[in-house]
Design a protein around this motif. Structure first.
Motif, PDB file in Angstrom:
ATOM      1  N   ILE A 644       0.840  -1.201   0.000  1.00 14.06           N
ATOM      2  CA  ILE A 644       0.000   0.000   0.000  1.00 14.06           C
ATOM      3  C   ILE A 644       0.873   1.248   0.000  1.00 14.06           C
ATOM      4  O   ILE A 644       0.615   2.215  -0.727  1.00 14.06           O
ATOM      5  N   SER A 645       1.922   1.216   0.783  1.00 21.30           N
ATOM      6  CA  SER A 645       2.828   2.358   0.855  1.00 21.30           C
ATOM      7  C   SER A 645       3.456   2.651  -0.503  1.00 21.30           C
ATOM      8  O   SER A 645       3.663   3.815  -0.863  1.00 21.30           O
ATOM      9  N   ALA A 646       3.731   1.605  -1.267  1.00 20.67           N
ATOM     10  CA  ALA A 646       4.328   1.797  -2.595  1.00 20.67           C
ATOM     11  C   ALA A 646       3.387   2.545  -3.527  1.00 20.67           C
ATOM     12  O   ALA A 646       3.829   3.322  -4.384  1.00 20.67           O
ATOM     13  N   VAL A 647       2.092   2.321  -3.355  1.00 17.53           N
ATOM     14  CA  VAL A 647       1.115   2.956  -4.245  1.00 17.53           C
ATOM     15  C   VAL A 647       0.820   4.387  -3.815  1.00 17.53           C
ATOM     16  O   VAL A 647       0.774   5.302  -4.646  1.00 17.53           O
ATOM     17  N   ILE A 648       0.615   4.601  -2.520  1.00 21.54           N
ATOM     18  CA  ILE A 648       0.174   5.919  -2.062  1.00 21.54           C
ATOM     19  C   ILE A 648       1.337   6.814  -1.628  1.00 21.54           C
ATOM     20  O   ILE A 648       1.118   7.986  -1.292  1.00 21.54           O
ATOM     21  N   ARG A 649       2.556   6.263  -1.609  1.00 19.44           N
ATOM     22  CA  ARG A 649       3.759   7.036  -1.299  1.00 19.44           C
ATOM     23  C   ARG A 649       3.695   7.666   0.087  1.00 19.44           C
ATOM     24  O   ARG A 649       4.097   8.803   0.290  1.00 19.44           O
ATOM     25  N   ARG A 650       3.186   6.922   1.031  1.00 23.50           N
ATOM     26  CA  ARG A 650       3.095   7.358   2.412  1.00 23.50           C
ATOM     27  C   ARG A 650       3.525   6.230   3.327  1.00 23.50           C
ATOM     28  O   ARG A 650       3.369   5.060   2.982  1.00 23.50           O
ATOM     29  N   SER A 651       4.015   6.594   4.495  1.00 24.71           N
ATOM     30  CA  SER A 651       4.357   5.578   5.493  1.00 24.71           C
ATOM     31  C   SER A 651       3.236   5.398   6.512  1.00 24.71           C
ATOM     32  O   SER A 651       3.225   4.410   7.256  1.00 24.71           O
ATOM     33  N   GLN A 652       2.308   6.342   6.551  1.00 19.15           N
ATOM     34  CA  GLN A 652       1.191   6.251   7.492  1.00 19.15           C
ATOM     35  C   GLN A 652      -0.113   6.561   6.775  1.00 19.15           C
ATOM     36  O   GLN A 652      -0.175   7.465   5.944  1.00 19.15           O
ATOM     37  N   TRP A 653      -1.141   5.824   7.128  1.00 27.38           N
ATOM     38  CA  TRP A 653      -2.478   6.039   6.591  1.00 27.38           C
ATOM     39  C   TRP A 653      -3.462   5.329   7.504  1.00 27.38           C
ATOM     40  O   TRP A 653      -3.072   4.604   8.426  1.00 27.38           O
ATOM     41  N   SER A 654      -4.715   5.552   7.238  1.00 29.27           N
ATOM     42  CA  SER A 654      -5.747   4.903   8.047  1.00 29.27           C
ATOM     43  C   SER A 654      -6.831   4.364   7.139  1.00 29.27           C
ATOM     44  O   SER A 654      -7.137   4.946   6.095  1.00 29.27           O
ATOM     45  N   CYS A 655      -7.400   3.250   7.542  1.00 25.08           N
ATOM     46  CA  CYS A 655      -8.505   2.635   6.817  1.00 25.08           C
ATOM     47  C   CYS A 655      -9.566   2.205   7.814  1.00 25.08           C
ATOM     48  O   CYS A 655      -9.236   1.696   8.893  1.00 25.08           O
ATOM     49  N   ARG A 656     -10.812   2.388   7.439  1.00 25.40           N
ATOM     50  CA  ARG A 656     -11.901   1.911   8.284  1.00 25.40           C
ATOM     51  C   ARG A 656     -11.952   0.390   8.234  1.00 25.40           C
ATOM     52  O   ARG A 656     -11.623  -0.228   7.222  1.00 25.40           O
ATOM     53  N   ASP A 657     -12.392  -0.196   9.321  1.00 21.58           N
ATOM     54  CA  ASP A 657     -12.507  -1.657   9.362  1.00 21.58           C
ATOM     55  C   ASP A 657     -13.546  -2.160   8.378  1.00 21.58           C
ATOM     56  O   ASP A 657     -13.406  -3.236   7.792  1.00 21.58           O
ATOM     57  N   ASN A 658     -14.600  -1.362   8.190  1.00 21.11           N
ATOM     58  CA  ASN A 658     -15.678  -1.774   7.284  1.00 21.11           C
ATOM     59  C   ASN A 658     -15.703  -0.868   6.053  1.00 21.11           C
ATOM     60  O   ASN A 658     -16.707  -0.267   5.709  1.00 21.11           O
ATOM     61  N   ALA A 659     -14.531  -0.754   5.446  1.00 19.15           N
ATOM     62  CA  ALA A 659     -14.416   0.127   4.289  1.00 19.15           C
ATOM     63  C   ALA A 659     -15.423  -0.263   3.210  1.00 19.15           C
ATOM     64  O   ALA A 659     -15.573  -1.436   2.871  1.00 19.15           O
ATOM     65  N   SER A 660     -16.131   0.747   2.706  1.00 21.60           N
ATOM     66  CA  SER A 660     -17.132   0.490   1.668  1.00 21.60           C
ATOM     67  C   SER A 660     -16.447   0.374   0.314  1.00 21.60           C
ATOM     68  O   SER A 660     -15.273   0.711   0.154  1.00 21.60           O
ATOM     69  N   ASP A 661     -17.211  -0.123  -0.676  1.00 18.66           N
ATOM     70  CA  ASP A 661     -16.627  -0.237  -2.010  1.00 18.66           C
ATOM     71  C   ASP A 661     -16.457   1.153  -2.615  1.00 18.66           C
ATOM     72  O   ASP A 661     -17.051   2.133  -2.179  1.00 18.66           O
ATOM     73  N   LEU A 662     -15.618   1.230  -3.629  1.00 24.38           N
ATOM     74  CA  LEU A 662     -15.276   2.501  -4.258  1.00 24.38           C
ATOM     75  C   LEU A 662     -16.506   3.142  -4.889  1.00 24.38           C
ATOM     76  O   LEU A 662     -17.356   2.456  -5.466  1.00 24.38           O
ATOM     77  N   ASN A 663     -16.591   4.446  -4.799  1.00 23.24           N
ATOM     78  CA  ASN A 663     -17.757   5.190  -5.314  1.00 23.24           C
ATOM     79  C   ASN A 663     -17.660   5.350  -6.835  1.00 23.24           C
ATOM     80  O   ASN A 663     -17.642   6.449  -7.375  1.00 23.24           O
ATOM     81  N   TYR A 664     -17.598   4.220  -7.517  1.00 24.12           N
ATOM     82  CA  TYR A 664     -17.371   4.194  -8.961  1.00 24.12           C
ATOM     83  C   TYR A 664     -18.703   4.290  -9.704  1.00 24.12           C
ATOM     84  O   TYR A 664     -19.731   3.776  -9.233  1.00 24.12           O
ATOM     85  N   PRO A 665     -18.716   4.907 -10.905  1.00 25.64           N
ATOM     86  CA  PRO A 665     -19.970   5.044 -11.658  1.00 25.64           C
ATOM     87  C   PRO A 665     -20.357   3.797 -12.450  1.00 25.64           C
ATOM     88  O   PRO A 665     -21.096   3.884 -13.436  1.00 25.64           O
ATOM     89  N   SER A 666     -19.857   2.648 -12.066  1.00 23.30           N
ATOM     90  CA  SER A 666     -20.285   1.374 -12.644  1.00 23.30           C
ATOM     91  C   SER A 666     -20.244   0.336 -11.535  1.00 23.30           C
ATOM     92  O   SER A 666     -19.623   0.549 -10.493  1.00 23.30           O
ATOM     93  N   PHE A 667     -20.912  -0.797 -11.779  1.00 30.56           N
ATOM     94  CA  PHE A 667     -21.048  -1.828 -10.749  1.00 30.56           C
ATOM     95  C   PHE A 667     -20.661  -3.174 -11.349  1.00 30.56           C
ATOM     96  O   PHE A 667     -21.117  -3.523 -12.444  1.00 30.56           O
ATOM     97  N   VAL A 668     -19.839  -3.931 -10.618  1.00 29.53           N
ATOM     98  CA  VAL A 668     -19.427  -5.250 -11.091  1.00 29.53           C
ATOM     99  C   VAL A 668     -19.653  -6.270  -9.987  1.00 29.53           C
ATOM    100  O   VAL A 668     -19.172  -6.097  -8.860  1.00 29.53           O
ATOM    101  N   VAL A 669     -20.384  -7.334 -10.318  1.00 30.93           N
ATOM    102  CA  VAL A 669     -20.573  -8.473  -9.423  1.00 30.93           C
ATOM    103  C   VAL A 669     -19.671  -9.594  -9.931  1.00 30.93           C
ATOM    104  O   VAL A 669     -19.870 -10.107 -11.037  1.00 30.93           O
ATOM    105  N   VAL A 670     -18.668  -9.940  -9.139  1.00 32.40           N
ATOM    106  CA  VAL A 670     -17.758 -11.024  -9.505  1.00 32.40           C
ATOM    107  C   VAL A 670     -18.299 -12.311  -8.900  1.00 32.40           C
ATOM    108  O   VAL A 670     -18.389 -12.451  -7.676  1.00 32.40           O
ATOM    109  N   VAL A 671     -18.677 -13.253  -9.757  1.00 34.28           N
ATOM    110  CA  VAL A 671     -19.326 -14.485  -9.320  1.00 34.28           C
ATOM    111  C   VAL A 671     -18.356 -15.651  -9.499  1.00 34.28           C
ATOM    112  O   VAL A 671     -18.048 -16.035 -10.632  1.00 34.28           O
ATOM    113  N   PRO A 672     -17.838 -16.215  -8.420  1.00 30.99           N
ATOM    114  CA  PRO A 672     -17.004 -17.419  -8.559  1.00 30.99           C
ATOM    115  C   PRO A 672     -17.796 -18.550  -9.204  1.00 30.99           C
ATOM    116  O   PRO A 672     -19.011 -18.679  -9.003  1.00 30.99           O
TER     117      PRO A 672
END
Length: 764
Positions: A644-672
Motif C-alpha cells: 500500500i505504501s508503494a502505491v500511495i507514497r506514504r508511510s502512514q495512513w488509516s482505513c476503516r474496518d468496514n471500508a465500503s466499495d469505491l464510489n465508482y460510476p459502474s457496478f461489477v458483481v464477480v461471481v465465482p
C-alpha cells in the motif's frame, strides 16, 4: 502545410502531380481533352525504341483519331520506375483507340477529391455554433501533457494562431537537443522534454540513424496523438486523398507539452519504466492539467508494481486527470492501465470507411476496403483465379507464375489470416491488381503498395462464382481513393481493442469508455516515408492510424473541454460525467456491436459506452472519489503495508474496518464459478447534484434475465447544487448462463438528465 510533392524525389513528384492535378483543357472544337495515365505492358515495347519515352511518344503520334496534330505538349510524363506507362492529354476517341492496343493495361483518369471533415470531432457531435466547443472556448488555458514518442513541432497542427497566452502556473521548459531547439515551441506547444536514461542504461543506443536525442518525434506516434488531442485547425489535410478535410484536435484551444519517453532503436520501439515514471513526474511538476498516455507494459501487474498506476495516483491527488489507452490485445481479460483512478479508453469505429469499387464484366459492382493511395482507374482487365491449384487460388508464397498473371487482376481465396503475404505474392508476380477475401483482418494503410481491395467473404464468393462461370472473366472497372460517410453500424468496438474483465482487478469495470480509435487522421512526422511504391516511397504530413493509442487522446481532448468549463471538478467527477452520459447505442439504434464477431458487445468491451462530449458537460449527478477513498480501496484489496505504501507514497495512513466499495460510476458483481445461487451483493454509492437546484431523480432499472436489482431509496431529491445523497444498490443473481450478463441503473430527473451506470455480473 507541406505537400506530399515537396517530400518526394523529383521524378516521383512529377508522376504524382500528373496523377492528382486536374488538367482539363479544351484543345479541340469537337472533343475535350483530359489528362490520363496510361499503364502499358513494357514487354510489348519494340526493340527499335531505345527508351520507353520514345515508344510512348511514337504511340501517341500514331493515334489516327486525333483531329489535331500531335505536339510535344501531349505527353506529360513517361514513367518507367513506379509503373510502366505515361500520362497524356487525350480526347475520348484517342483514349478509346489506345485502350484497344495490345500493350494497354489500365487507364487512370485524373480526379478531384471532394472535401470532407477529418470527421472524428463531427462524429462526437462537436459544433462551432453550440455545445461544449464554444462553451469551453475550445479548451482555452488547459494544458495537456503527452507521454509519448516526441513531437514534430513544424507540423501545422501545432501553429499557435489565435492561441491564448501561456498560463502563469506553467513551470515547464522546451529543452535543447538533437534537431530541436527551444525556439520551436510557441503558444500551442509550450513544453517539450525527453527522458532516456533508463533506456540507455538498459543498453539502448540513441543513434541518429533511428531517433533523435531530443523531444523530436522519430516514429510519428506522439505527433499523431498530440494533434488528435489538441491540434490546431489545418485546412486541406488528408491521407493521400482519403479523409480530406480540415484536421483539428478535440480541444484545439488547449496547450500541449510533450514528454518523450519512448525511443526507436532499429527493430522495435522501447520505453523504460524509469523513463515513463520520470516523464510523468516532470509533467506533474510542470503544472499540466491532463496527462495522456498511449502506451503500456506487457505484464499485467498489481498496482504496487505498476509505475503508471503509481504515478497516476500521485497526479490524481494533485487534481491532474490521467487518460490511458486500454491496449490493443483484442482479447478478453487483457485491458492495460486499469487502475480505478485512471480513465481507461477502448477503441471504437466511426461512420466512415475507405473503399475501392470493383465492377465485374457481368455488371456486378462491389465495394471493399482499400487504402491504395492513388486515384487510378483500372479498366477492362482480365481477371485471374487459380481455381485448379490450391496454392495459386490462395496466392501462396511463390505460387503465381508472372507469365500467367502479368497485366491481370488476381483473385485470392481467404486463408484464415491477414492478406499481407498474399498481396506481396500478387505484387511479386507483376499483377495489375489484387482482390482478397477477409472478414476479420484489416491491413494497415501502408501495406497497400499496389492496387488492391479486401472484400467481405460473401462478396468474395460472388467474384469467385463469376470467374468460375466463364472463360473470359474481366474486371470492367476498379477504382480507388473513395471516402464514404454514414456507414452503419457505428460505432463498433474495434477487433483489436483490449477487453475486460480487468486482469488485475475484475471488480472494477474496464475499459471505462469507448472513443474513436480506427482510421484516425492526424499529423505525423512529415519527412518519414509512410509506404513504398515500387522503387519510391510516399511521405505525408497527415496519416491514418488505428489503435487505442488514437482513442485515448480523443478522451484527453474531451477532458480538456470539461476542465475548461468546470474548473472545480475533480478528476473523478470528470470521469463520472463522461461515463454516465455515454451511449451504448449505435447509429442503427441497436446495442453497439463487436467488430470481431458482429454480435452485440457488452460493457466488458465498451465500458459505460461511447463518449458523448456535449452531454458530459451537464451530467446532472456525479459519483465523486477523493484520495482517501482510493486508500480505502487499496486496503480492501488485501495488500500489505509495504505494498500500500508503494502505491500511495506514504508511510502512514488509516482505513476503516468496514471500508465500503469505491464510489465508482459502474457496478461489477464477480461471481465465482462454484457459487451457490441465489447470490446477493450490495453496493453503496453517493451522488452529488451538479444540475438544477430543485431536482428529483427516479431510479429506472434495466434488468436482464437471471438478475434482480433494487435501489434503496428509489427516489433522490435535491434542493441545491452540491448536495449529496446516498443509496444502496442490491443485486441478486439467480443464475448466469453466460460468462457475462448486464443491466443498467439510470437516474432520471424532470430536467431530462439521464445518469446511466452499467451493472455487470461476470464469472471468474
Amino acid at each position: 502545410m507541406k505537400t506530399v510533392k515537396e517530400l518526394l524525389s523529383h521524378h516521383f513528384c512529377l508522376w504524382l502531380l500528373a496523377l492528382l492535378v486536374a488538367n482539363n483543357t479544351t484543345m479541340s472544337t469537337s472533343e475535350e481533352y483530359q489528362t490520363y495515365i496510361i499503364h502499358m505492358d513494357q514487354s510489348y515495347k519494340p526493340a527499335s525504341f531505345s527508351t520507353h519515352e520514345s515508344w510512348h511518344r511514337s504511340t501517341l503520334a500514331s493515334l489516327s483519331s486525333s483531329d489535331t496534330i500531335y505536339d510535344e505538349k501531349t505527353l506529360l510524363y513517361s514513367y518507367n520506375h513506379a509503373m510502366h506507362g505515361f500520362s497524356a492529354r487525350l480526347t475520348p476517341s484517342q483514349l478509346s483507340e489506345l485502350e484497344k492496343l495490345q500493350a494497354h493495361r489500365a487507364t487512370y483518369p485524373e480526379s478531384y477529391g471532394k472535401l470532407f471533415t477529418t470527421h472524428t470531432p463531427k462524429f462526437l457531435g462537436l459544433k462551432h455554433s453550440s455545445g461544449i466547443w464554444p462553451t469551453a472556448s475550445y479548451g482555452k488555458d488547459v494544458i495537456i501533457g503527452m507521454i509519448d514518442t516526441g513531437i514534430w513541432p513544424e507540423s501545422n497542427s501545432f501553429n499557435d494562431k489565435g492561441m491564448s497566452s501561456i498560463p502563469g502556473r506553467w513551470k515547464g521548459i522546451c529543452e535543447n537537443g538533437t534537431a530541436f531547439s527551444p525556439s520551436l515551441c510557441n503558444l500551442k506547444l509550450i513544453g517539450a522534454r525527453s527522458f532516456s536514461k533508463g533506456y540507455q542504461a538498459g543498453g539502448g543506443n540513441i543513434s541518429t540513424e533511428f531517433d533523435y536525442d531530443s523531444p523530436r518525434d522519430c516514429t510519428g506516434h506522439g505527433t499523431h496523438t498530440s494533434s488528435t488531442a489538441a491540434g490546431s485547425n489545418v485546412v486541406g489535410a488528408g491521407h493521400f486523398g482519403y479523409a480530406m478535410g480540415t484536421a483539428q484536435g478535440i480541444a484545439p484551444g488547449a496547450h500541449l507539452a510533450m514528454y518523450k519517453v519512448l525511443w526507436a532503436g532499429g527493430e522495435s520501439d522501447k520505453s523504460a519504466a524509469s523513463d515513463v515514471l520520470a516523464g510523468m513526474d516532470q509533467a506533474i511538476a510542470d503544472g499540466v492539467d491532463i496527462i495522456s498516455i498511449s502506451l503500456g507494459f506487457d505484464e499485467h501487474t498489481p498496482y504496487f508494481n505498476d509505475v503508471i498506476a503509481i504515478a497516476s495516483l500521485s497526479a490524481i491527488e494533485k487534481g491532474i486527470i490521467v487518460v490511458c489507452a486500454a491496449g490493443n490485445d483484442g482479447a478478453s481479460n487483457s485491458t492495460h492501465n486499469g487502475a480505478p483512478w485512471i480513465i481507461t479508453v477502448g477503441a471504437g469505429t466511426v461512420d466512415r470507411s475507405f473503399v475501392g469499387r470493383l465492377t465485374l464484366g457481368n455488371g456486378l459492382t462491389i465495394e471493399g476496403t482499400s487504402y491504395f493511395p492513388l486515384s487510378i482507374l483500372i479498366r477492362n482487365a482480365p481477371l485471374y483465379y487459380g481455381e485448379n491449384n490450391i496454392s495459386k487460388a490462395t496466392c501462396a508464397f511463390s505460387s503465381l507464375d508472372p507469365t500467367e498473371v502479368s497485366g491481370k487482376v488476381v483473385l485470392c481465396d481467404y486463408t484464415g489470416s491477414d492478406n499481407s503475404g498474399q498481396m506481396e505474392e500478387v505484387q511479386r508476380a507483376g499483377a495489375l491488381g489484387g482482390i482478397f477475401s477477409n472478414d476479420k483482418f484489416i491491413l494497415e494503410p501502408e501495406i497497400y503498395s499496389m492496387p488492391a481491395l479486401i472484400l467481405q467473404s460473401r462478396d468474395g464468393s460472388l467474384v469467385k462464382n463469376y470467374v468460375m462461370s466463364t472463360n473470359s472473366s474481366m474486371v470492367k472497372e476498379m477504382k480507388f481513393v473513395i471516402t464514404k460517410l454514414g456507414i452503419k453500424p457505428a460505432p463498433q468496438v474495434t477487433d483489436f481493442s483490449s477487453r475486460g474483465p480487468d486482469p488485475v482487478n475484475p471488480g472494477v469495470l474496464k475499459p471505462d469508455i469507448l472513443a474513436p480509435g480506427q482510421d484516425v487522421l492526424a499529423a505525423v512526422r512529415a519527412d518519414k516515408p509512410e509506404m513504398d511504391m515500387g522503387m519510391y516511397t510516399l511521405a505525408t504530413d497527415y496519416a491514418i492510424y488505428s489503435g487505442t493509442s488514437m482513442a485515448a487522446p480523443h478522451v484527453a481532448g474531451v477532458t480538456a473541454l470539461l476542465k475548461a468549463v468546470h474548473q472545480d471538478w475533480s478528476p473523478a467527477a470528470i470521469r463520472s460525467a463522461i461515463m454516465t452520459t455515454a451511449s451504448s447505442i449505435d447509429n442503427t439504434y441497436s446495442t453497439i456491436t463487436d467488430q470481431a464477431t458482429e454480435l452485440p458487445a457488452t460493457p466488458l468491451e465498451f465500458g459505460a459506452g461511447h463518449i458523448n462530449p456535449n452531454k458530459a458537460m451537464d451530467p446532472g449527478l456525479i459519483y465523486d472519489i477523493h484520495f482517501q477513498d482510493y486508500v480505502e480501496f487499496l486496503c480492501g484489496l488485501g495488500y500489505n503495508n509495504k505494498q500500500i505504501s508503494a502505491v500511495i507514497r506514504r508511510s502512514q495512513w488509516s482505513c476503516r474496518d468496514n471500508a465500503s466499495d469505491l464510489n465508482y460510476p459502474s457496478f461489477v458483481v464477480v461471481v465465482p464459478k462454484a457459487s451457490i445461487y441465489p447470490l446477493v451483493m450490495n453496493f453503496t454509492r453517493v451522488v452529488t447534484n451538479i444540475g438544477d437546484d430543485d431536482s428529483i431523480y427516479q431510479a429506472v432499472l434495466d434488468v436482464p434475465s437471471g438478475m434482480r436489482i433494487q435501489t434503496e431509496p428509489n427516489t433522490l431529491s435535491f434542493t441545491g447544487k452540491g448536495q449529496q445523497q446516498g443509496f444502496t444498490l442490491s443485486v441478486e443473481i439467480s443464475e448466469i448462463d453466460a460468462s457475462v450478463t448486464y443491466g443498467y441503473l439510470k437516474w432520471v430527473d424532470q430536467h431530462n438528465h439521464v445518469v446511466s451506470s452499467p451493472i455487470v455480473a461476470i464469472t471468474v
